[in-house]
Design a protein around this motif. Structure first.
Motif, PDB file in Angstrom:
ATOM      1  N   LEU A 198      20.494 -60.419  -8.160  1.00  0.00           N
ATOM      2  CA  LEU A 198      18.975 -60.099  -8.121  1.00  0.00           C
ATOM      3  C   LEU A 198      18.515 -59.421  -9.674  1.00  0.00           C
ATOM      4  O   LEU A 198      17.535 -59.913  -9.702  1.00  0.00           O
ATOM      5  CB  LEU A 198      19.089 -58.705  -7.092  1.00  0.00           C
ATOM      6  N   LEU A 199      19.344 -58.844 -10.296  1.00  0.00           N
ATOM      7  CA  LEU A 199      19.057 -58.481 -11.680  1.00  0.00           C
ATOM      8  C   LEU A 199      18.633 -59.576 -12.585  1.00  0.00           C
ATOM      9  O   LEU A 199      17.691 -59.645 -13.181  1.00  0.00           O
ATOM     10  CB  LEU A 199      19.849 -57.501 -12.333  1.00  0.00           C
ATOM     11  N   LEU A 200      19.567 -60.543 -12.560  1.00  0.00           N
ATOM     12  CA  LEU A 200      19.113 -61.809 -13.199  1.00  0.00           C
ATOM     13  C   LEU A 200      18.153 -62.483 -12.847  1.00  0.00           C
ATOM     14  O   LEU A 200      17.311 -62.942 -13.761  1.00  0.00           O
ATOM     15  CB  LEU A 200      20.416 -62.832 -13.025  1.00  0.00           C
ATOM     16  N   LEU A 257      37.284 -52.355   1.416  1.00  0.00           N
ATOM     17  CA  LEU A 257      36.466 -51.883   0.570  1.00  0.00           C
ATOM     18  C   LEU A 257      36.336 -52.465  -0.810  1.00  0.00           C
ATOM     19  O   LEU A 257      35.026 -52.645  -1.255  1.00  0.00           O
ATOM     20  CB  LEU A 257      36.717 -50.034   0.270  1.00  0.00           C
ATOM     21  N   LEU A 258      37.320 -53.141  -1.458  1.00  0.00           N
ATOM     22  CA  LEU A 258      37.448 -53.560  -2.573  1.00  0.00           C
ATOM     23  C   LEU A 258      36.741 -54.839  -2.583  1.00  0.00           C
ATOM     24  O   LEU A 258      35.824 -55.261  -3.629  1.00  0.00           O
ATOM     25  CB  LEU A 258      38.823 -53.855  -3.169  1.00  0.00           C
ATOM     26  N   ALA A 259      36.795 -55.606  -1.432  1.00  0.00           N
ATOM     27  CA  ALA A 259      36.114 -57.201  -1.149  1.00  0.00           C
ATOM     28  C   ALA A 259      34.730 -56.734  -1.037  1.00  0.00           C
ATOM     29  O   ALA A 259      33.757 -57.431  -1.642  1.00  0.00           O
ATOM     30  CB  ALA A 259      36.866 -57.706   0.138  1.00  0.00           C
ATOM     31  N   MET A 260      34.406 -55.554  -0.340  1.00  0.00           N
ATOM     32  CA  MET A 260      32.947 -55.228  -0.199  1.00  0.00           C
ATOM     33  C   MET A 260      32.040 -54.958  -1.687  1.00  0.00           C
ATOM     34  O   MET A 260      31.151 -55.501  -1.874  1.00  0.00           O
ATOM     35  CB  MET A 260      32.783 -54.294   0.827  1.00  0.00           C
ATOM     36  N   VAL A 261      32.897 -54.295  -2.361  1.00  0.00           N
ATOM     37  CA  VAL A 261      32.352 -54.030  -3.882  1.00  0.00           C
ATOM     38  C   VAL A 261      32.239 -55.071  -4.429  1.00  0.00           C
ATOM     39  O   VAL A 261      31.208 -55.307  -5.274  1.00  0.00           O
ATOM     40  CB  VAL A 261      33.519 -53.021  -4.633  1.00  0.00           C
ATOM     41  N   PHE A 298      27.556 -56.069 -13.233  1.00  0.00           N
ATOM     42  CA  PHE A 298      28.511 -56.564 -12.308  1.00  0.00           C
ATOM     43  C   PHE A 298      30.176 -55.728 -12.599  1.00  0.00           C
ATOM     44  O   PHE A 298      30.968 -55.226 -11.820  1.00  0.00           O
ATOM     45  CB  PHE A 298      28.978 -57.955 -12.369  1.00  0.00           C
ATOM     46  N   CYS A 299      30.401 -55.817 -13.980  1.00  0.00           N
ATOM     47  CA  CYS A 299      31.766 -55.232 -14.480  1.00  0.00           C
ATOM     48  C   CYS A 299      31.446 -53.550 -14.132  1.00  0.00           C
ATOM     49  O   CYS A 299      32.541 -52.805 -13.733  1.00  0.00           O
ATOM     50  CB  CYS A 299      32.011 -55.544 -15.994  1.00  0.00           C
ATOM     51  N   LEU A 300      30.511 -53.081 -14.432  1.00  0.00           N
ATOM     52  CA  LEU A 300      30.367 -51.584 -14.321  1.00  0.00           C
ATOM     53  C   LEU A 300      30.629 -51.247 -12.801  1.00  0.00           C
ATOM     54  O   LEU A 300      31.209 -50.281 -12.562  1.00  0.00           O
ATOM     55  CB  LEU A 300      29.162 -50.921 -15.106  1.00  0.00           C
ATOM     56  N   ILE A 301      29.880 -51.925 -11.897  1.00  0.00           N
ATOM     57  CA  ILE A 301      29.958 -51.478 -10.361  1.00  0.00           C
ATOM     58  C   ILE A 301      31.513 -51.768  -9.866  1.00  0.00           C
ATOM     59  O   ILE A 301      31.941 -50.837  -9.277  1.00  0.00           O
ATOM     60  CB  ILE A 301      28.893 -52.393  -9.694  1.00  0.00           C
ATOM     61  N   VAL A 302      32.091 -52.931 -10.189  1.00  0.00           N
ATOM     62  CA  VAL A 302      33.377 -53.128  -9.957  1.00  0.00           C
ATOM     63  C   VAL A 302      34.219 -52.315 -10.301  1.00  0.00           C
ATOM     64  O   VAL A 302      35.043 -51.678  -9.593  1.00  0.00           O
ATOM     65  CB  VAL A 302      33.823 -54.501 -10.351  1.00  0.00           C
ATOM     66  N   ALA A 303      34.363 -52.019 -11.716  1.00  0.00           N
ATOM     67  CA  ALA A 303      35.281 -51.081 -12.130  1.00  0.00           C
ATOM     68  C   ALA A 303      35.055 -49.511 -11.707  1.00  0.00           C
ATOM     69  O   ALA A 303      36.193 -49.005 -11.190  1.00  0.00           O
ATOM     70  CB  ALA A 303      34.984 -50.871 -13.678  1.00  0.00           C
ATOM     71  N   LEU A 304      33.816 -49.160 -11.701  1.00  0.00           N
ATOM     72  CA  LEU A 304      33.793 -47.782 -11.209  1.00  0.00           C
ATOM     73  C   LEU A 304      34.116 -47.589  -9.796  1.00  0.00           C
ATOM     74  O   LEU A 304      34.721 -46.534  -9.329  1.00  0.00           O
ATOM     75  CB  LEU A 304      32.386 -47.009 -11.389  1.00  0.00           C
ATOM     76  N   CYS A 305      33.536 -48.394  -9.116  1.00  0.00           N
ATOM     77  CA  CYS A 305      33.625 -48.277  -7.551  1.00  0.00           C
ATOM     78  C   CYS A 305      35.126 -48.553  -7.103  1.00  0.00           C
ATOM     79  O   CYS A 305      35.824 -47.762  -6.178  1.00  0.00           O
ATOM     80  CB  CYS A 305      32.849 -49.367  -6.726  1.00  0.00           C
ATOM     81  N   SER A 306      35.870 -49.559  -7.762  1.00  0.00           N
ATOM     82  CA  SER A 306      37.287 -49.861  -7.416  1.00  0.00           C
ATOM     83  C   SER A 306      38.177 -48.687  -8.105  1.00  0.00           C
ATOM     84  O   SER A 306      39.118 -48.079  -7.106  1.00  0.00           O
ATOM     85  CB  SER A 306      37.952 -51.116  -8.408  1.00  0.00           C
ATOM     86  N   PHE A 307      37.834 -47.908  -9.206  1.00  0.00           N
ATOM     87  CA  PHE A 307      38.303 -46.888  -9.424  1.00  0.00           C
ATOM     88  C   PHE A 307      38.549 -45.738  -8.326  1.00  0.00           C
ATOM     89  O   PHE A 307      39.724 -45.187  -8.054  1.00  0.00           O
ATOM     90  CB  PHE A 307      38.114 -46.284 -10.749  1.00  0.00           C
ATOM     91  N   GLY A 308      37.293 -45.387  -8.022  1.00  0.00           N
ATOM     92  CA  GLY A 308      36.961 -44.497  -6.839  1.00  0.00           C
ATOM     93  C   GLY A 308      37.787 -44.716  -5.694  1.00  0.00           C
ATOM     94  O   GLY A 308      38.417 -44.047  -5.068  1.00  0.00           O
ATOM     95  N   MET A 347      29.062 -56.840  -3.222  1.00  0.00           N
ATOM     96  CA  MET A 347      27.950 -56.244  -3.451  1.00  0.00           C
ATOM     97  C   MET A 347      27.514 -56.158  -4.960  1.00  0.00           C
ATOM     98  O   MET A 347      26.207 -56.488  -5.309  1.00  0.00           O
ATOM     99  CB  MET A 347      28.024 -54.817  -3.161  1.00  0.00           C
ATOM    100  N   ALA A 348      28.469 -56.252  -5.744  1.00  0.00           N
ATOM    101  CA  ALA A 348      28.331 -56.279  -7.231  1.00  0.00           C
ATOM    102  C   ALA A 348      27.742 -57.612  -7.682  1.00  0.00           C
ATOM    103  O   ALA A 348      26.995 -57.583  -8.388  1.00  0.00           O
ATOM    104  CB  ALA A 348      29.625 -56.107  -7.979  1.00  0.00           C
ATOM    105  N   PHE A 349      28.172 -58.724  -6.933  1.00  0.00           N
ATOM    106  CA  PHE A 349      27.556 -59.982  -7.325  1.00  0.00           C
ATOM    107  C   PHE A 349      26.272 -59.969  -6.703  1.00  0.00           C
ATOM    108  O   PHE A 349      25.260 -60.567  -7.493  1.00  0.00           O
ATOM    109  CB  PHE A 349      28.356 -60.871  -6.539  1.00  0.00           C
TER     110      PHE A 349
END
Length: 354
Positions: A345-347, A331-335, A49-59, A338-340
């Motif tokens: 699903l992974l959990l 886009l940030l809200a969508m990220v 979750f943290c990686l998806i949010v951090a990387l996508c948000s930065f971009g 999607m990260a959640f």
């Protein structure tokens, strides 16, 4: 070994391994119960979750900030282009006034000026029209503040107004122009004996080493403006004396209606604008005389329209800059969503293997 054990295929001393939990089993057992039993399974989803949010948000932030800055630069460049264009269009009036002033300084005697004024004024009109700037309406000679020679096109007004009189002194800011001792732009102001509005260019002329009673052959046989026998019209110490004004007028109608190629270009680029007269302290907002577009009250960039003795402030708004911010927030809200979902699903996948 008993017969029952042999039939079930279970070796003595061995216990059967329970099958992996299905999603229905997870739901039946309860997610909180399973998480208390296997807390280490949260590590991977949380990191994911943290990686998806951090990387996508930065971009997203980097890309939208670049777009935001680009739209702001485009708005400022467009405003600068329009401001330079407006100043250039008004330059014909300032050139005409300065040319007329040069002739007065060469020979201030009224008999000479009266004899040559119309020839000179016609030539200055011709040059102004060739330059294709805002329409020059009138050229005037105003010795001691009284209009005594003028050429107007297409309408000749034949005014003999005294701009030092109480009727006009505030409207034309006569004292300010005299004390400024340089070319001064005003307007839009209503013209004397006319309903038209104009931008006025006034240039006060002074002569050094002049007697206090010098009249330069004024047709009214006067030696000073109304109510101004001393400073700033005459300095007894330096013997500097005020001759009067030369003036030129530009039709303000097209600009006030927004009928200007530079303002039209702003609208064609989907930009809104507001043109204001700058206040004496340098701040804008004293008087808005023309605006255009759907949001003229919003500002992306403000630039100065540099004019002699005065200035206007042109503010431009670019709606695409605000759209870039809205896109970023969406886009940030969508990220986050999607990260959640992916982390959830992974959990579930990790819990189903237990």
């Amino acid at each position: 070994m008993g017969e029952e054990d042999m039939e079930e295929g279970v070796l003595p001393g061995k216990k059967e391994k329970p099958p992996p939990a299905s999603n229905s089993d997870i739901a039946t057992a309860g997610l909180p119960t399973l998480l208390r039993k296997f807390p280490h399974l949260l590590i991977a989803p949380v990191i994911s979750f943290c990686l998806i949010v951090a990387l996508c948000s930065f971009g997203i932030v980097h890309a939208t900030n670049a777009s935001y800055d680009l739209e702001g630069k485009q708005a400022r460049d467009a405003a600068l282009g329009a401001a330079d264009g407006l100043a250039q269009e008004l330059s014909s009036a300032s050139k005409a006034a300065l040319s007329l002033a040069a002739v007065v300084k060469m020979s201030p005697n009224w008999s000479f000026l009266e004899a040559n004024f119309h020839v000179l004024a016609e030539e200055l009109f011709r040059q102004s029209n060739e330059e294709g700037n805002l329409a020059l309406m009138e050229l005037t000679l105003v010795p001691f503040g009284r209009v005594r020679a003028s050429l107007g096109k297409p309408i000749q007004r034949n005014s003999t107004a005294d701009i030092f009189s109480s009727e006009y002194v505030d409207e034309f800011k006569t004292w300010e122009v005299v004390e400024a001792s340089g070319l001064h732009v005003q307007g839009p102001v209503p013209l004397i004996n006319s309903k038209n509005l104009a931008f006025t260019f006034g240039y006060p002329i002074f002569f050094p080493d002049t007697d206090e009673d010098e009249s330069w052959g004024h047709p009214d046989n006067i030696t000073h403006p109304t109510g101004c026998p001393g400073p700033p019209c005459y300095d007894p110490e330096t013997r500097k004396k005020y001759w009067g004004f030369v003036g030129s007028l530009v039709d303000a109608g097209p600009v006030l209606r927004g009928e200007n190629v530079h303002l039209d270009r702003l609208l064609s680029d989907d930009l809104s604008y507001m043109l204001e007269i700058s206040s004496p302290d340098g701040t804008s907002g004293a008087s808005t005389f023309v605006s255009g577009g759907s949001n003229p009250d919003k500002v992306t960039a403000s630039v100065t329209v540099a004019l002699p003795g005065n200035s206007w402030v042109l503010s431009v708004y670019n709606p695409r800059q605000e759209e870039a911010l809205k896109l970023r927030d969406g886009l940030l809200a969508m990220v986050l969503v999607m990260a959640f979902v992916l982390s959830g699903l992974l959990l579930l996948l990790l819990l189903s293997s237990k």
